[in-house]
Motif scaffolding. Structure first.
Motif, PDB file in Angstrom:
ATOM      1  N   THR A  54      48.660  24.211   4.212  1.00  0.00           N
ATOM      2  CA  THR A  54      49.165  24.384   5.567  1.00  0.00           C
ATOM      3  C   THR A  54      48.899  25.798   6.073  1.00  0.00           C
ATOM      4  O   THR A  54      48.484  26.004   7.227  1.00  0.00           O
ATOM      5  CB  THR A  54      50.675  24.091   5.622  1.00  0.00           C
ATOM      6  OG1 THR A  54      50.914  22.743   5.209  1.00  0.00           O
ATOM      7  CG2 THR A  54      51.219  24.299   7.023  1.00  0.00           C
ATOM      8  N   GLU A  55      49.122  26.779   5.201  1.00  0.00           N
ATOM      9  CA  GLU A  55      48.882  28.165   5.595  1.00  0.00           C
ATOM     10  C   GLU A  55      47.392  28.436   5.760  1.00  0.00           C
ATOM     11  O   GLU A  55      46.974  29.171   6.662  1.00  0.00           O
ATOM     12  CB  GLU A  55      49.478  29.118   4.552  1.00  0.00           C
ATOM     13  CG  GLU A  55      49.388  30.591   4.924  1.00  0.00           C
ATOM     14  CD  GLU A  55      50.185  30.947   6.172  1.00  0.00           C
ATOM     15  OE1 GLU A  55      49.872  31.984   6.775  1.00  0.00           O
ATOM     16  OE2 GLU A  55      51.098  30.182   6.539  1.00  0.00           O
ATOM     17  N   LEU A  56      46.586  27.838   4.905  1.00  0.00           N
ATOM     18  CA  LEU A  56      45.134  27.979   5.042  1.00  0.00           C
ATOM     19  C   LEU A  56      44.673  27.433   6.389  1.00  0.00           C
ATOM     20  O   LEU A  56      43.875  28.065   7.088  1.00  0.00           O
ATOM     21  CB  LEU A  56      44.425  27.228   3.918  1.00  0.00           C
ATOM     22  CG  LEU A  56      44.265  27.925   2.571  1.00  0.00           C
ATOM     23  CD1 LEU A  56      43.696  26.947   1.542  1.00  0.00           C
ATOM     24  CD2 LEU A  56      43.366  29.152   2.685  1.00  0.00           C
ATOM     25  N   ILE A  57      45.158  26.260   6.734  1.00  0.00           N
ATOM     26  CA  ILE A  57      44.779  25.626   7.998  1.00  0.00           C
ATOM     27  C   ILE A  57      45.242  26.472   9.167  1.00  0.00           C
ATOM     28  O   ILE A  57      44.507  26.670  10.151  1.00  0.00           O
ATOM     29  CB  ILE A  57      45.370  24.208   8.083  1.00  0.00           C
ATOM     30  CG1 ILE A  57      44.752  23.325   7.006  1.00  0.00           C
ATOM     31  CG2 ILE A  57      45.146  23.605   9.467  1.00  0.00           C
ATOM     32  CD1 ILE A  57      45.442  21.990   6.840  1.00  0.00           C
ATOM     33  N   LYS A  58      46.451  27.006   9.086  1.00  0.00           N
ATOM     34  CA  LYS A  58      46.994  27.842  10.153  1.00  0.00           C
ATOM     35  C   LYS A  58      46.115  29.073  10.364  1.00  0.00           C
ATOM     36  O   LYS A  58      45.756  29.408  11.493  1.00  0.00           O
ATOM     37  CB  LYS A  58      48.427  28.262   9.819  1.00  0.00           C
ATOM     38  CG  LYS A  58      49.078  29.149  10.870  1.00  0.00           C
ATOM     39  CD  LYS A  58      50.520  29.454  10.480  1.00  0.00           C
ATOM     40  CE  LYS A  58      51.203  30.316  11.554  1.00  0.00           C
ATOM     41  NZ  LYS A  58      50.563  31.660  11.647  1.00  0.00           N
ATOM     42  N   ARG A  59      45.763  29.742   9.271  1.00  0.00           N
ATOM     43  CA  ARG A  59      44.950  30.951   9.397  1.00  0.00           C
ATOM     44  C   ARG A  59      43.540  30.620   9.885  1.00  0.00           C
ATOM     45  O   ARG A  59      42.972  31.359  10.688  1.00  0.00           O
ATOM     46  CB  ARG A  59      44.891  31.669   8.051  1.00  0.00           C
ATOM     47  CG  ARG A  59      46.222  32.216   7.595  1.00  0.00           C
ATOM     48  CD  ARG A  59      46.049  33.322   6.599  1.00  0.00           C
ATOM     49  NE  ARG A  59      47.314  33.789   6.089  1.00  0.00           N
ATOM     50  CZ  ARG A  59      47.452  34.873   5.341  1.00  0.00           C
ATOM     51  NH1 ARG A  59      46.376  35.577   5.009  1.00  0.00           N
ATOM     52  NH2 ARG A  59      48.637  35.253   4.902  1.00  0.00           N
ATOM     53  N   ALA A  60      42.996  29.525   9.375  1.00  0.00           N
ATOM     54  CA  ALA A  60      41.656  29.133   9.814  1.00  0.00           C
ATOM     55  C   ALA A  60      41.643  28.800  11.296  1.00  0.00           C
ATOM     56  O   ALA A  60      40.710  29.153  12.019  1.00  0.00           O
ATOM     57  CB  ALA A  60      41.160  27.950   8.996  1.00  0.00           C
ATOM     58  N   SER A  61      42.678  28.107  11.758  1.00  0.00           N
ATOM     59  CA  SER A  61      42.753  27.741  13.179  1.00  0.00           C
ATOM     60  C   SER A  61      42.920  28.966  14.064  1.00  0.00           C
ATOM     61  O   SER A  61      42.624  28.917  15.260  1.00  0.00           O
ATOM     62  CB  SER A  61      43.906  26.764  13.409  1.00  0.00           C
ATOM     63  OG  SER A  61      45.159  27.387  13.151  1.00  0.00           O
ATOM     64  N   GLU A  62      43.391  30.070  13.480  1.00  0.00           N
ATOM     65  CA  GLU A  62      43.530  31.320  14.217  1.00  0.00           C
ATOM     66  C   GLU A  62      42.249  32.144  14.182  1.00  0.00           C
ATOM     67  O   GLU A  62      42.210  33.265  14.697  1.00  0.00           O
ATOM     68  CB  GLU A  62      44.693  32.134  13.633  1.00  0.00           C
ATOM     69  CG  GLU A  62      46.058  31.474  13.855  1.00  0.00           C
ATOM     70  CD  GLU A  62      47.177  32.167  13.093  1.00  0.00           C
ATOM     71  OE1 GLU A  62      46.856  33.024  12.220  1.00  0.00           O
ATOM     72  OE2 GLU A  62      48.355  31.864  13.350  1.00  0.00           O
TER      73      GLU A  62
ATOM     74  N   ALA B 222      34.296  20.787  12.472  1.00  0.00           N
ATOM     75  CA  ALA B 222      35.688  21.020  12.086  1.00  0.00           C
ATOM     76  C   ALA B 222      36.112  22.443  12.450  1.00  0.00           C
ATOM     77  O   ALA B 222      37.220  22.660  12.960  1.00  0.00           O
ATOM     78  CB  ALA B 222      35.859  20.779  10.593  1.00  0.00           C
ATOM     79  N   TRP B 223      35.254  23.415  12.203  1.00  0.00           N
ATOM     80  CA  TRP B 223      35.562  24.810  12.529  1.00  0.00           C
ATOM     81  C   TRP B 223      35.781  24.973  14.034  1.00  0.00           C
ATOM     82  O   TRP B 223      36.709  25.668  14.466  1.00  0.00           O
ATOM     83  CB  TRP B 223      34.422  25.700  12.040  1.00  0.00           C
ATOM     84  CG  TRP B 223      34.495  27.131  12.505  1.00  0.00           C
ATOM     85  CD1 TRP B 223      33.679  27.735  13.414  1.00  0.00           C
ATOM     86  CD2 TRP B 223      35.432  28.126  12.072  1.00  0.00           C
ATOM     87  NE1 TRP B 223      34.057  29.050  13.586  1.00  0.00           N
ATOM     88  CE2 TRP B 223      35.121  29.322  12.777  1.00  0.00           C
ATOM     89  CE3 TRP B 223      36.497  28.123  11.174  1.00  0.00           C
ATOM     90  CZ2 TRP B 223      35.839  30.490  12.596  1.00  0.00           C
ATOM     91  CZ3 TRP B 223      37.217  29.303  10.988  1.00  0.00           C
ATOM     92  CH2 TRP B 223      36.890  30.464  11.695  1.00  0.00           C
ATOM     93  N   ARG B 224      34.940  24.309  14.825  1.00  0.00           N
ATOM     94  CA  ARG B 224      35.031  24.451  16.271  1.00  0.00           C
ATOM     95  C   ARG B 224      36.274  23.773  16.849  1.00  0.00           C
ATOM     96  O   ARG B 224      36.795  24.200  17.885  1.00  0.00           O
ATOM     97  CB  ARG B 224      33.783  23.862  16.938  1.00  0.00           C
ATOM     98  CG  ARG B 224      32.514  24.667  16.671  1.00  0.00           C
ATOM     99  CD  ARG B 224      31.294  23.937  17.186  1.00  0.00           C
ATOM    100  NE  ARG B 224      30.070  24.727  17.005  1.00  0.00           N
ATOM    101  CZ  ARG B 224      28.840  24.253  17.196  1.00  0.00           C
ATOM    102  NH1 ARG B 224      28.672  23.000  17.580  1.00  0.00           N
ATOM    103  NH2 ARG B 224      27.796  25.035  17.007  1.00  0.00           N
ATOM    104  N   SER B 225      36.737  22.705  16.192  1.00  0.00           N
ATOM    105  CA  SER B 225      37.851  21.936  16.745  1.00  0.00           C
ATOM    106  C   SER B 225      39.140  22.080  15.945  1.00  0.00           C
ATOM    107  O   SER B 225      40.108  21.376  16.215  1.00  0.00           O
ATOM    108  CB  SER B 225      37.468  20.450  16.833  1.00  0.00           C
ATOM    109  OG  SER B 225      37.131  19.939  15.561  1.00  0.00           O
ATOM    110  N   LEU B 226      39.155  23.007  14.988  1.00  0.00           N
ATOM    111  CA  LEU B 226      40.325  23.134  14.116  1.00  0.00           C
ATOM    112  C   LEU B 226      41.581  23.487  14.900  1.00  0.00           C
ATOM    113  O   LEU B 226      42.690  23.099  14.521  1.00  0.00           O
ATOM    114  CB  LEU B 226      40.061  24.193  13.041  1.00  0.00           C
ATOM    115  CG  LEU B 226      41.068  24.272  11.893  1.00  0.00           C
ATOM    116  CD1 LEU B 226      41.193  22.921  11.186  1.00  0.00           C
ATOM    117  CD2 LEU B 226      40.650  25.354  10.898  1.00  0.00           C
ATOM    118  N   LYS B 227      41.410  24.200  15.996  1.00  0.00           N
ATOM    119  CA  LYS B 227      42.575  24.575  16.804  1.00  0.00           C
ATOM    120  C   LYS B 227      43.271  23.352  17.387  1.00  0.00           C
ATOM    121  O   LYS B 227      44.445  23.426  17.780  1.00  0.00           O
ATOM    122  CB  LYS B 227      42.151  25.520  17.926  1.00  0.00           C
ATOM    123  CG  LYS B 227      41.172  24.929  18.917  1.00  0.00           C
ATOM    124  CD  LYS B 227      40.786  25.943  19.969  1.00  0.00           C
ATOM    125  CE  LYS B 227      39.821  25.347  20.994  1.00  0.00           C
ATOM    126  NZ  LYS B 227      38.549  24.903  20.368  1.00  0.00           N
TER     127      LYS B 227
END
Length: 202
Positions: free
Chosen positions: A22-30, A72-77
């Motif tokens: 969850t934290e990885l996803i949060k940081r990646a989305s940022e 995925a990188w472009r739409s992770l937000k």
């Protein structure tokens, strides 16, 4: 994972001290690329295998995996966490792979997946028999229609639920069950056909 001596991402030298996905996803989305690279390393094998199960060609599956992570990188937000991250990225991979199927080349023998496992303790005769069975199974699986092949791989190898497979492939759960049932039957027949055996002996 190395594919033809290439990596989707080089090994991360300094992994962020993050314990939860969850934290990885949060940081990646940022916008943290290092966190996203960790996610890629966790899922690239599974994404590649899914792409290969749909497309049936190693090079095109590699390209599809690359495209999956780019999207995925472009739409992770936009990832809201309504489904598991694995389901979300598998869904992207499946759609990318379907696009690639339209230009899929005939499947060469060399493009069959590697054996699932090898028993190093087996004697040469047992090892040869195991290799034969693995090769036969791989060829039979790759000869199935993509919908059946994908359902079998997602359910039996990736250990996904009916609900998750339905979400990834965009079909009703009942259709997933049908694909699995028919896929198993066709796989059995295909193994018999390739081995020249009797279906009643299986």
């Amino acid at each position: 994972m190395v594919i033809r001596n290439r990596l989707l991402f080089d090994e991360v030298k300094h992994l962020p001290l993050i314990e939860t996905e969850t934290e990885l996803i949060k940081r990646a989305s940022e916008g943290n690329p290092e966190a996203f690279e960790v996610l890629v390393q966790r899922y690239q094998k599974y994404v590649y295998n899914l792409a290969l199960s749909v497309i049936g060609n190693r090079d095109e599956a590699f390209d599809a995996a690359q495209e999956t992570f780019i999207r995925a990188w472009r739409s992770l937000k936009d990832f809201r966490g309504d489904a598991r991250f694995s389901t979300w990225i598998y869904r992207i991979a499946y759609r990318v792979s379907l696009t690639a199927v339209a230009r899929k080349r005939p499947l060469p023998i060399d493009d069959l997946p590697e054996p699932i496992c090898e028993d190093a303790s087996a004697n040469p005769e047992e090892a040869a028999e195991n290799d034969y069975r693995q090769a036969l199974l791989r060829r039979a699986i790759m000869n199935l229609a993509p919908a059946y092949r994908t359902a079998l791989i997602l359910y039996h190898l990736e250990d996904l639920s009916y609900e998750e497979i339905a979400s990834i492939t965009g079909v009703p759960i009942g259709t997933v069950r049908t694909h699995l049932h028919r896929g198993r039957n066709y796989l059995k027949r295909e193994i018999v056909r390739l081995s020249g055996g009797d279906e009643n002996e299986m």
